[in-house]
Structure formats: structure tokens, C-alpha cells
Design an enzyme around this catalytic site. Structure first.
Site, PDB file in Angstrom:
ATOM      1  N   GLN A 169     105.896  75.521 -75.544  1.00 29.55           N
ATOM      2  CA  GLN A 169     106.542  75.115 -74.141  1.00 29.55           C
ATOM      3  C   GLN A 169     106.608  75.956 -72.957  1.00 29.55           C
ATOM      4  O   GLN A 169     106.879  76.114 -72.032  1.00 29.55           O
ATOM      5  CB  GLN A 169     107.775  74.372 -74.523  1.00 29.55           C
ATOM      6  CG  GLN A 169     107.877  73.104 -75.236  1.00 29.55           C
ATOM      7  CD  GLN A 169     107.029  71.842 -74.453  1.00 29.55           C
ATOM      8  OE1 GLN A 169     107.087  71.870 -73.285  1.00 29.55           O
ATOM      9  NE2 GLN A 169     106.745  70.930 -75.265  1.00 29.55           N
ATOM     10  N   THR A 224      84.285  73.992 -87.674  1.00 27.53           N
ATOM     11  CA  THR A 224      83.212  74.095 -86.570  1.00 27.53           C
ATOM     12  C   THR A 224      84.086  73.781 -85.131  1.00 27.53           C
ATOM     13  O   THR A 224      84.638  72.818 -85.014  1.00 27.53           O
ATOM     14  CB  THR A 224      82.038  72.883 -86.402  1.00 27.53           C
ATOM     15  OG1 THR A 224      81.366  73.219 -87.837  1.00 27.53           O
ATOM     16  CG2 THR A 224      81.242  73.275 -85.159  1.00 27.53           C
ATOM     17  N   CYS A 307     106.847  63.517 -80.300  1.00 30.07           N
ATOM     18  CA  CYS A 307     106.239  63.651 -81.683  1.00 30.07           C
ATOM     19  C   CYS A 307     107.175  62.819 -82.524  1.00 30.07           C
ATOM     20  O   CYS A 307     106.710  62.499 -83.737  1.00 30.07           O
ATOM     21  CB  CYS A 307     106.032  65.104 -82.065  1.00 30.07           C
ATOM     22  SG  CYS A 307     105.237  66.213 -80.907  1.00 30.07           S
TER      23      CYS A 307
END
Length: 363
Positions: A169, A224, A307
Site C-alpha cells: 500500500q 515463466t 481479501c
């Protein structure tokens, strides 16, 4: 729609989208391939790495990850010794520390005061022989409070421990102190794309790998990379560096205007001074937040951390600063920044206040 949930995610900057599109459309090669298209993709990744690093302290290396959650897990699980952290940390830190505790590592969770600031006396007592890692969030994702990172990093260093800063944040918004050994950041909090973050690792610090495989990243992270996501992150970081002063001044002006507009029967959760100004966590006794959000469906604000929004539990951050479960459930989070206009913010606040008054009259 008035978007006021900048702590959950930020709007994608046009510059970040423009940087990503060629790498999605035509320059799609694997950046770990040795042929010419692969080397071109790799060059885009390395340019982005430099841009991300430009907002971080000198003397370290940026390793790209899938996001800050991976970066924090890697930093905590890749180290040893006891862990000292803070009660208001993100679940990615607290839950990972709890998982390490179940494996035998000692974990101390430090309390905070009513303003959300860590108890430094408790920190001094806890950080000592046996401590391997101290983990603290720079800017709290729910209440915006800025922790005394430099003091905590100094305590960690004096004890021979590493210091992990969750700067998700704060990155691109406030200065990140130099005393950190590990720093986790995320692209989508600074107007970049979702799905990419990074862990900054101070030179000389070695971590055990979180995932095993090709070891493509400098510190051994396997997988990747997406050149498009990395390029979007880099463009967002470059723009954040250019606009750091202007963005902060804009957030401060919005914060002052909003506070002046909010009636006295609302309470600001957390410190007013030691705070990033793009965050307002407000409480109104008896407020039914679910009903408020239903009444104002064209205003995007939050009841807490995105979340943990589906857990049904009161905010652990608000409970840590001494709020009851009822008070925590009567709190909302309003987040704003670069693309928020003052008129839009104040109009939304007026509507939130009016809707809350209608609830009170109907009670």
C-alpha cells in the site's frame, strides 16, 4: 459509478495498458528463450525490472512474482528463526507466520494501540536472540496507518534478524525506508495490472525457493514470466515515480476536503496524523454496512479488506485497535487517489451520510 476502493485495487493507467498491448498482440515470445523474439521479450522484462527498482532502495535485486501474496510467502518461508510481526498485518503475513509456527518456528504477534501503531516497547522486548525475521506493513491496507518501519528495521538489525516490509500500500505513494532487507510490492495497487508483483531482496540475503523449477528469476524464483504484465508494472512504476509528489498532494487535498464534509457523528478509525491520506476508514454506530452498500450500488467502497470480504468475520485490524465486533461491522473504508475528483468524492460522501441518516431514522 464512483470508484472509491483504491486499497483493493486501482484503475489501470492508460500508460500501463499501452505498454502491455504489443507484448500481448505480436511480441508474445517466451522471455526465457534464446532466439531473437525471446531476447526482445527479455529486454522488455529487464526494462520493467529497472523501473520497478527505481522506487525501491539501492543495493538490492527485484524478482518478479505472481503478486505480493507470493512475495510475502517466499520471504517468510524462505528464511529461518523466530518471526516477529504485528497484529494488524495482512493475512498473507499472519496466516503464513501461523503456518510456519505449526512447523515449529516461534512466532510473536505484537499488539497495536488504539490508533493502530505498533507498541515499540513490546517490539523491543520481543526482538532479540532467536529472532530470524521481523515483518511489518508500511501502510496498513484497512486503516492507512503508517508504521515506524525505520525503528523496527533498526531493532531487527541490532538482533541480527532480517526485516521484511510489506510495502504493497505504500509503494509509489510514500518513501520506503532504507533499512529493509526484503520488500514486497504489487502492480495493481499503483495503476498497473493484476497478476504481477515483486520481492526486492537486499544484496547478500539468500532465500530458500518457494517453488522449484527453472529458477528463471535472479533470486531463484521459478516460472515463466509474462512480459506484458511485467511491462505494465514497469510503466505504472515509472509513472508513479514521475507523479509521486503530485499524486500525494492530490490525495492530501481529497483527505482534507472529505474530513471537512463528514459530520461529527462519524469516527475516523486509526491515526489521523501517521496515515497515508488516500484512506478513510470511518465508523458510524449502528450502521448496517451491507444495507448501505445495497442502497448505494453506484458507489464502490468497502467494508474492509477485499481479501477477507467473504469470511464473514469482523476485521482483525479494527479489533486489534480495540473496536468491538459491532463497531468493526459498522465501519466502512473509502479509498481514493490519482483519478478521483474532489467533486465526485464529496458527492459520494454526501450520499453515504444521507443513507446512514435514513437508516438511523428508520431504526
Amino acid at each position: 459509478m464512483t470508484y472509491l476502493d483504491y486499497q483493493a485495487t486501482t484503475p489501470l493507467a492508460p500508460e500501463a495498458l499501452a505498454a502491455m498491448l504489443p507484448l500481448l498482440e505480436t511480441q508474445f515470445a517466451n522471455p526465457h528463450s534464446a532466439h531473437a523474439p525471446g531476447r526482445a521479450a527479455r529486454a522488455a522484462v529487464e526494462a520493467a525490472r529497472d523501473d520497478v527498482a527505481a522506487l525501491l532502495p539501492r543495493g538490492g535485486t527485484v524478482s518478479f512474482t505472481s503478486g505480493a501474496t507470493e512475495a510475502l510467502n517466499w520471504a517468510i518461508k524462505g528464511t529461518g528463526g523466530g518471526i516477529v510481526t504485528i497484529a494488524t498485518e495482512h493475512a498473507a503475513v499472519l496466516d503464513t507466520a501461523a503456518a510456519e509456527h505449526r512447523k515449529g518456528r516461534e512466532v510473536v504477534v505484537l499488539p497495536v494501540g488504539t490508533e493502530g501503531l505498533v507498541d515499540l516497547a513490546a517490539a523491543r522486548a520481543a526482538i532479540g536472540p532467536g529472532t530470524g525475521l521481523v515483518a511489518a506493513m508500511l501502510v496498513n491496507n484497512e486503516i492507512g496507518v503508517i508504521q515506524p518501519i525505520e525503528e523496527l528495521a533498526h531493532l531487527a538489525r541490532a538482533a541480527g534478524a532480517l526485516f521484511l516490509c510489506d510495502a504493497v500500500q505504500g509503494y509509489g505513494r510514500v518513501r520506503i525506508p532504507d533499512g529493509c532487507d526484503l520488500i514486497a510490492v504489487s502492480a495493481h495497487k499503483i495503476h498497473g495490472p493484476k497478476g504481477v508483483g515483486a520481492l526486492w531482496i537486499r544484496d547478500g540475503v539468500a532465500l530458500e525457493p518457494l517453488m522449484h523449477g527453472g529458477g528463471q528469476e535472479p533470486a531463484g524464483r521459478s516460472g515463466t514470466l509474462s512480459p506484458a504484465l511485467c511491462a505494465g508494472f514497469g510503466a505504472a512504476a515509472r509513472l508513479a515515480k514521475q507523479r509521486l509528489g503530485a499524486d500525494h498532494a492530490h490525495a492530501e487535498q481529497l483527505f482534507r476536503a472529505a474530513l471537512a464534509r463528514i459530520p461529527g457523528d462519524w469516527v475516523l478509525n486509526g491515526a489521523q496524523g501517521d496515515r497515508y491520506p488516500g484512506n478513510l476508514n470511518l465508523r458510524h454506530d449502528g450502521l448496517d454496512v451491507a444495507r448501505l452498500m445495497s442502497d448505494l450500488r453506484d458507489v464502490a467502497f468497502s467494508a474492509g479488506s477485499a481479501c477477507a470480504s467473504g469470511s464473514g468475520r469482523p476485521s482483525h485490524v479494527l479489533e486489534a485497535i480495540g473496536l468491538s465486533a459491532a463497531e468493526a461491522r459498522a465501519s466502512i473504508r473509502i479509498g481514493f487517489g490519482r483519478y478521483t475528483t474532489e467533486d465526485a468524492l464529496l458527492h459520494a460522501i454526501d450520499r453515504i451520510v444521507a443513507a446512514a441518516r435514513r437508516q438511523s431514522r428508520a431504526a
